[in-house]
Write an enzyme that holds these catalytic residues in place. Structure first.
Site, PDB file in Angstrom:
ATOM      1  N   CYS A  51     109.056 -37.872  43.368  1.00  0.00           N
ATOM      2  CA  CYS A  51     108.620 -38.102  44.745  1.00  0.00           C
ATOM      3  C   CYS A  51     107.512 -39.148  44.782  1.00  0.00           C
ATOM      4  CB  CYS A  51     108.138 -36.801  45.375  1.00  0.00           C
ATOM      5  SG  CYS A  51     107.703 -37.056  47.098  1.00  0.00           S
ATOM      6  N   GLY A  86     123.100 -39.263  47.027  1.00  0.00           N
ATOM      7  CA  GLY A  86     122.262 -38.890  48.161  1.00  0.00           C
ATOM      8  C   GLY A  86     122.719 -39.606  49.423  1.00  0.00           C
ATOM      9  N   LYS A  98     114.283 -34.092  37.277  1.00  0.00           N
ATOM     10  CA  LYS A  98     114.767 -35.282  38.003  1.00  0.00           C
ATOM     11  C   LYS A  98     113.635 -36.290  38.040  1.00  0.00           C
ATOM     12  CE  LYS A  98     117.029 -36.793  42.247  1.00  0.00           C
ATOM     13  NZ  LYS A  98     116.007 -37.520  42.999  1.00  0.00           N
TER      14      LYS A  98
HETATM   15  C1  LIG Z   1     115.087 -39.299  52.771  1.00  0.00           C
HETATM   16  C2  LIG Z   1     115.041 -39.032  51.290  1.00  0.00           C
HETATM   17  C3  LIG Z   1     114.431 -37.889  50.818  1.00  0.00           C
HETATM   18  C4  LIG Z   1     114.397 -37.608  49.429  1.00  0.00           C
HETATM   19  N1  LIG Z   1     113.862 -36.435  48.999  1.00  0.00           N
HETATM   20  C5  LIG Z   1     113.917 -36.117  47.677  1.00  0.00           C
HETATM   21  C6  LIG Z   1     113.475 -34.858  47.195  1.00  0.00           C
HETATM   22  O1  LIG Z   1     113.078 -33.967  47.948  1.00  0.00           O
HETATM   23  N2  LIG Z   1     113.530 -34.644  45.847  1.00  0.00           N
HETATM   24  C7  LIG Z   1     114.000 -35.595  44.976  1.00  0.00           C
HETATM   25  O2  LIG Z   1     114.037 -35.351  43.766  1.00  0.00           O
HETATM   26  N3  LIG Z   1     114.457 -36.779  45.420  1.00  0.00           N
HETATM   27  C8  LIG Z   1     114.439 -37.059  46.726  1.00  0.00           C
HETATM   28  N4  LIG Z   1     114.955 -38.243  47.169  1.00  0.00           N
HETATM   29  C9  LIG Z   1     115.594 -39.155  46.209  1.00  0.00           C
HETATM   30  C10 LIG Z   1     117.105 -38.908  46.155  1.00  0.00           C
HETATM   31  O3  LIG Z   1     117.395 -37.611  45.659  1.00  0.00           O
HETATM   32  C11 LIG Z   1     117.794 -39.951  45.248  1.00  0.00           C
HETATM   33  O4  LIG Z   1     117.224 -39.879  43.958  1.00  0.00           O
HETATM   34  C12 LIG Z   1     117.635 -41.368  45.777  1.00  0.00           C
HETATM   35  O5  LIG Z   1     117.834 -41.421  47.180  1.00  0.00           O
HETATM   36  C13 LIG Z   1     118.634 -42.318  45.101  1.00  0.00           C
HETATM   37  O6  LIG Z   1     119.961 -41.857  45.252  1.00  0.00           O
HETATM   38  P1  LIG Z   1     120.962 -42.397  46.407  1.00  0.00           P
HETATM   39  O7  LIG Z   1     120.975 -43.903  46.311  1.00  0.00           O
HETATM   40  O8  LIG Z   1     122.276 -41.781  46.085  1.00  0.00           O
HETATM   41  O9  LIG Z   1     120.400 -41.969  47.734  1.00  0.00           O
HETATM   42  C14 LIG Z   1     114.973 -38.528  48.519  1.00  0.00           C
HETATM   43  C15 LIG Z   1     115.584 -39.686  49.020  1.00  0.00           C
HETATM   44  C16 LIG Z   1     115.636 -39.942  50.363  1.00  0.00           C
HETATM   45  C17 LIG Z   1     116.329 -41.194  50.857  1.00  0.00           C
END
Ligand SMILES: Cc1cc2nc3c(=O)[nH]c(=O)nc-3n(C[C@H](O)[C@H](O)[C@H](O)COP(=O)(O)O)c2cc1C
Length: 325
Positions: free
Chosen positions: A103, A226, A142
């Site tokens: 985070c 995500g 993570k």
């Molecule tokens: C709005 C938002 C909130 C997120 N909240 C978390 C979270 O609570 N915990 C976490 O490990 N990653 C969080 N992430 C990161 C995502 O889990 C992921 O690692 C990141 O978006 C990249 O993957 P993606 O391109 O498939 O979205 C968040 C990402 C976004 C966009």
């Protein structure tokens, strides 16, 4: 037991990513109504230094996405409290606890949690080890690729591995990158060559083509998606269908159901305006994910409707036109 089994067609294990704010309970339940992913995880559950773990743990519900399992992600930096929280999650039926080392929020990192753990691999090890020692369920980590830069990349991976983590999910951007530059898939490939435990690749998978390319380029063991799942809730099914050699045609009725489940889960206590805005946010992602719908997105965002029912009556025909057009 293989924690990240492939399905019978060789499709790797697929995770729905944690997304605080966007991927909340309503979204996860709606996604579960569509399915296609093998496991979900909660957004981070903060464990501040004055945490009362029992009351914080109440947000976790083991059957939230049933029959799809849901892991609990916890975020904090006090090893004892994190261990106590992990134990609480185990008692509540969590199949796995995930440690957040990614985070980027300053309110979080200011207290040494989230991606701040990446500044000190020894401390990351200490926190992860405390959790692993406290529970009998698997613990995963993570992480991002680093805090300000990737100078401690390898050390952080090894610290997580040595703590006893069952696997690592890598979102290959640093904290300083935020979500800006493209995810560095070369770092997923590098991590794969360093680690003995399985690796879940994450970052910028928006299509079946992206998913296949990540697997091919990095040799990671499983995938986490995500934002790609918010813009296309059928992406997991499409990936699975590819491995099965089938064509997947999303059903309009499944999308209607998705919105119905989402609305049914909205907090009945919140004002109508808040509910409409949340639904609007979800709907606008779908308009963003479809080229034909991009031009109507602004109309959706600026529309004014008193209730979620009114908003759906207005937006669904627009969505359907683009969907079928
Ligand atoms: C709005 C938002 C909130 C997120 N909240 C978390 C979270 O609570 N915990 C976490 O490990 N990653 C969080 N992430 C990161 C995502 O889990 C992921 O690692 C990141 O978006 C990249 O993957 P993606 O391109 O498939 O979205 C968040 C990402 C976004 C966009």
């Amino acid at each position: 037991m293989n924690l990240l089994p492939k399905d019978t067609n060789g499709c790797p294990y697929l995770f729905l990513a944690p997304m605080e704010g966007v991927g909340d309970r309503c979204f996860r339940k709606a996604m579960a109504s569509i399915g296609g992913f093998d496991e979900a995880v909660t957004e981070f559950i903060r464990v501040p230094s004055n945490a009362h773990v029992k009351s914080l743990a109440k947000v976790y519900e083991a059957d939230e996405t049933a029959p799809i399992p849901i892991a609990a992600q916890i975020m904090g930096s006090d090893p004892q409290l994190m261990a106590a929280m992990a134990l609480e999650m185990q008692e509540k039926g969590a199949p796995r606890v995930d440690l957040n080392c990614g985070c980027p929020s300053n309110t979080v990192t200011g207290r040494g949690a989230g991606s701040s753990l990446l500044k000190e691999p020894n401390f990351l090890y200490e926190v992860a080890k405390a959790i692993v020692s406290a529970v009998s369920i698997p613990v995963s980590v993570k992480m991002r690729s680093g805090f300000a830069d990737i100078s401690l990349f390898k050390e952080n991976l090894l610290a997580a591995q040595e703590s006893g983590a069952c696997f690592i999910t890598l979102h290959p951007r640093t904290k300083v990158d935020g979500y800006g530059p493209p995810a560095r898939w070369d770092l997923i490939a590098e991590a794969k060559s360093i680690l003995k435990i399985p690796l879940v690749g994450n970052g910028d998978i928006l299509s079946v083509k992206d998913a296949l390319k990540m697997l091919q380029d990095t040799r990671c063991d499983a995938l986490m998606i995500g934002r790609g799942s918010v813009t296309n809730p059928f992406l997991f099914h499409q990936i699975k269908a590819h491995f099965a050699g089938k064509n997947y045609r999303p059903e309009w009725s499944a999308l209607i159901r998705y919105f119905e489940v989402f609305c049914a889960e909205l907090n009945p206590e919140s004002p109508n305006r808040g509910k409409v805005n949340k639904l609007k946010q979800l709907m606008s992602f779908l308009f963003k994910g479809n080229e034909k719908l991009l031009q109507t997105r602004q109309t959706i965002l600026t529309s004014q409707h008193p209730t979620t029912e009114d908003f759906l009556a207005f937006a669904l025909p627009l969505l359907k036109a683009g969907w079928e057009g």
